[in-house]
Design a protein around this motif. Sequence first.
Motif, PDB file in Angstrom:
ATOM      1  N   ALA A 104     -93.247 -29.629   2.468  1.00  0.00           N
ATOM      2  CA  ALA A 104     -94.517 -29.371   1.782  1.00  0.00           C
ATOM      3  C   ALA A 104     -95.654 -29.102   2.754  1.00  0.00           C
ATOM      4  CB  ALA A 104     -94.862 -30.542   0.870  1.00  0.00           C
ATOM      5  N   TYR A 105     -95.659 -29.806   3.876  1.00  0.00           N
ATOM      6  CA  TYR A 105     -96.737 -29.644   4.847  1.00  0.00           C
ATOM      7  C   TYR A 105     -96.378 -28.722   6.003  1.00  0.00           C
ATOM      8  CZ  TYR A 105     -98.857 -33.373   2.195  1.00  0.00           C
ATOM      9  OH  TYR A 105     -99.389 -34.121   1.171  1.00  0.00           O
ATOM     10  N   GLY A 106     -95.221 -28.069   5.924  1.00  0.00           N
ATOM     11  CA  GLY A 106     -94.833 -27.087   6.933  1.00  0.00           C
ATOM     12  C   GLY A 106     -94.649 -27.679   8.316  1.00  0.00           C
ATOM     13  N   LEU A 107     -94.080 -28.864   8.389  1.00  0.00           N
ATOM     14  CA  LEU A 107     -93.890 -29.531   9.678  1.00  0.00           C
ATOM     15  C   LEU A 107     -92.664 -28.958  10.384  1.00  0.00           C
ATOM     16  CD1 LEU A 107     -94.552 -33.224   8.585  1.00  0.00           C
ATOM     17  CD2 LEU A 107     -96.192 -31.537   9.447  1.00  0.00           C
ATOM     18  N   LYS A 108     -92.907 -28.055  11.307  1.00  0.00           N
ATOM     19  CA  LYS A 108     -91.782 -27.494  12.047  1.00  0.00           C
ATOM     20  C   LYS A 108     -91.823 -28.007  13.465  1.00  0.00           C
ATOM     21  CE  LYS A 108     -94.374 -23.262  12.333  1.00  0.00           C
ATOM     22  NZ  LYS A 108     -94.524 -21.892  12.195  1.00  0.00           N
ATOM     23  N   PRO A 109     -90.753 -28.284  14.082  1.00  0.00           N
ATOM     24  CA  PRO A 109     -89.368 -28.081  13.653  1.00  0.00           C
ATOM     25  C   PRO A 109     -88.813 -29.263  12.857  1.00  0.00           C
ATOM     26  CG  PRO A 109     -89.323 -28.905  15.875  1.00  0.00           C
ATOM     27  CD  PRO A 109     -90.784 -28.797  15.478  1.00  0.00           C
ATOM     28  N   TRP A 110     -89.669 -30.242  12.515  1.00  0.00           N
ATOM     29  CA  TRP A 110     -89.204 -31.485  11.889  1.00  0.00           C
ATOM     30  C   TRP A 110     -88.462 -31.250  10.588  1.00  0.00           C
ATOM     31  CZ3 TRP A 110     -88.996 -34.502  15.653  1.00  0.00           C
ATOM     32  CH2 TRP A 110     -89.962 -34.459  16.645  1.00  0.00           C
ATOM     33  N   ARG A 111     -88.952 -30.312   9.790  1.00  0.00           N
ATOM     34  CA  ARG A 111     -88.285 -30.028   8.518  1.00  0.00           C
ATOM     35  C   ARG A 111     -86.825 -29.671   8.759  1.00  0.00           C
ATOM     36  NH1 ARG A 111     -87.035 -25.175   5.650  1.00  0.00           N
ATOM     37  NH2 ARG A 111     -87.904 -24.074   7.414  1.00  0.00           N
ATOM     38  N   SER A 112     -86.578 -28.775   9.693  1.00  0.00           N
ATOM     39  CA  SER A 112     -85.207 -28.340   9.977  1.00  0.00           C
ATOM     40  C   SER A 112     -84.375 -29.461  10.589  1.00  0.00           C
ATOM     41  CB  SER A 112     -85.224 -27.133  10.920  1.00  0.00           C
ATOM     42  OG  SER A 112     -85.846 -26.044  10.276  1.00  0.00           O
ATOM     43  N   LEU A 113     -84.984 -30.270  11.446  1.00  0.00           N
ATOM     44  CA  LEU A 113     -84.253 -31.381  12.050  1.00  0.00           C
ATOM     45  C   LEU A 113     -83.888 -32.437  11.004  1.00  0.00           C
ATOM     46  CD1 LEU A 113     -86.249 -31.750  15.382  1.00  0.00           C
ATOM     47  CD2 LEU A 113     -83.941 -30.826  15.084  1.00  0.00           C
ATOM     48  N   ILE A 114     -84.809 -32.714  10.105  1.00  0.00           N
ATOM     49  CA  ILE A 114     -84.541 -33.678   9.036  1.00  0.00           C
ATOM     50  C   ILE A 114     -83.418 -33.157   8.140  1.00  0.00           C
ATOM     51  CG2 ILE A 114     -85.510 -34.723   6.939  1.00  0.00           C
ATOM     52  CD1 ILE A 114     -88.226 -34.782   8.529  1.00  0.00           C
ATOM     53  N   TRP A 115     -83.469 -31.863   7.803  1.00  0.00           N
ATOM     54  CA  TRP A 115     -82.402 -31.269   6.998  1.00  0.00           C
ATOM     55  C   TRP A 115     -81.060 -31.421   7.719  1.00  0.00           C
ATOM     56  CZ3 TRP A 115     -78.782 -27.607   8.022  1.00  0.00           C
ATOM     57  CH2 TRP A 115     -78.030 -27.171   6.944  1.00  0.00           C
ATOM     58  N   ALA A 116     -81.040 -31.151   9.019  1.00  0.00           N
ATOM     59  CA  ALA A 116     -79.798 -31.235   9.794  1.00  0.00           C
ATOM     60  C   ALA A 116     -79.232 -32.648   9.795  1.00  0.00           C
ATOM     61  CB  ALA A 116     -80.037 -30.746  11.225  1.00  0.00           C
ATOM     62  N   VAL A 117     -80.091 -33.657   9.853  1.00  0.00           N
ATOM     63  CA  VAL A 117     -79.626 -35.048   9.809  1.00  0.00           C
ATOM     64  C   VAL A 117     -78.924 -35.325   8.476  1.00  0.00           C
ATOM     65  CG1 VAL A 117     -80.424 -37.453   9.676  1.00  0.00           C
ATOM     66  CG2 VAL A 117     -81.282 -35.946  11.473  1.00  0.00           C
ATOM     67  N   GLY A 118     -79.515 -34.877   7.376  1.00  0.00           N
ATOM     68  CA  GLY A 118     -78.894 -35.065   6.064  1.00  0.00           C
ATOM     69  C   GLY A 118     -77.575 -34.321   5.943  1.00  0.00           C
ATOM     70  N   PHE A 119     -77.540 -33.112   6.465  1.00  0.00           N
ATOM     71  CA  PHE A 119     -76.299 -32.329   6.443  1.00  0.00           C
ATOM     72  C   PHE A 119     -75.223 -33.001   7.278  1.00  0.00           C
ATOM     73  CE2 PHE A 119     -73.566 -29.089   8.364  1.00  0.00           C
ATOM     74  CZ  PHE A 119     -72.993 -28.556   7.210  1.00  0.00           C
ATOM     75  N   LEU A 120     -75.585 -33.460   8.463  1.00  0.00           N
ATOM     76  CA  LEU A 120     -74.618 -34.128   9.335  1.00  0.00           C
ATOM     77  C   LEU A 120     -74.083 -35.405   8.685  1.00  0.00           C
ATOM     78  CD1 LEU A 120     -73.149 -34.228  12.065  1.00  0.00           C
ATOM     79  CD2 LEU A 120     -75.137 -35.444  12.976  1.00  0.00           C
ATOM     80  N   ALA A 121     -74.953 -36.172   8.055  1.00  0.00           N
ATOM     81  CA  ALA A 121     -74.503 -37.394   7.375  1.00  0.00           C
ATOM     82  C   ALA A 121     -73.500 -37.063   6.275  1.00  0.00           C
ATOM     83  CB  ALA A 121     -75.704 -38.148   6.793  1.00  0.00           C
TER      84      ALA A 121
END
Length: 131
Positions: A104-121
């Motif tokens: 929502a707040y366009g936090l890059k690269p955090w958005r992509s890193l957070i997504w990757a953590v969920g995908f990896l889990a």
Amino acid sequence: MTPELTALTLAALLQCLQFVAYAIPANRDLGPVYTMSARDREPSRDMAQTTARLGRAYDNHIEWLLLFAIAVLVTQLSNQNTQFTATCGWIYLGARILYIPAYAYGLKPWRSLIWAVGFLATALLLVAALI
């Protein structure tokens, strides 16, 4: 209820909350005449940037919740529940919660890193069910 099923249930409830968090500002931005219509045409007004991002974060959750649900189902049906799989479930849920404001707040690269953590889990949950 196992921790994995609890995480899945909470992730589904998160999806409900995400829908409301997106629908309210979308209705405000686009107007009820459009949002209650059959949407056969493009809206005459644009959504605010944050509203559009909330919509994309919601869509992303819909896409990835299915894979997580499969991972939890496989874990449950194969009786492969462990502390590791429970941790993977909670990590997925935590990542999905953090993903919403990051997107929502366009936090890059955090958005992509957070997504990757969920995908990896989720991927690790699937692999753990095979071992």
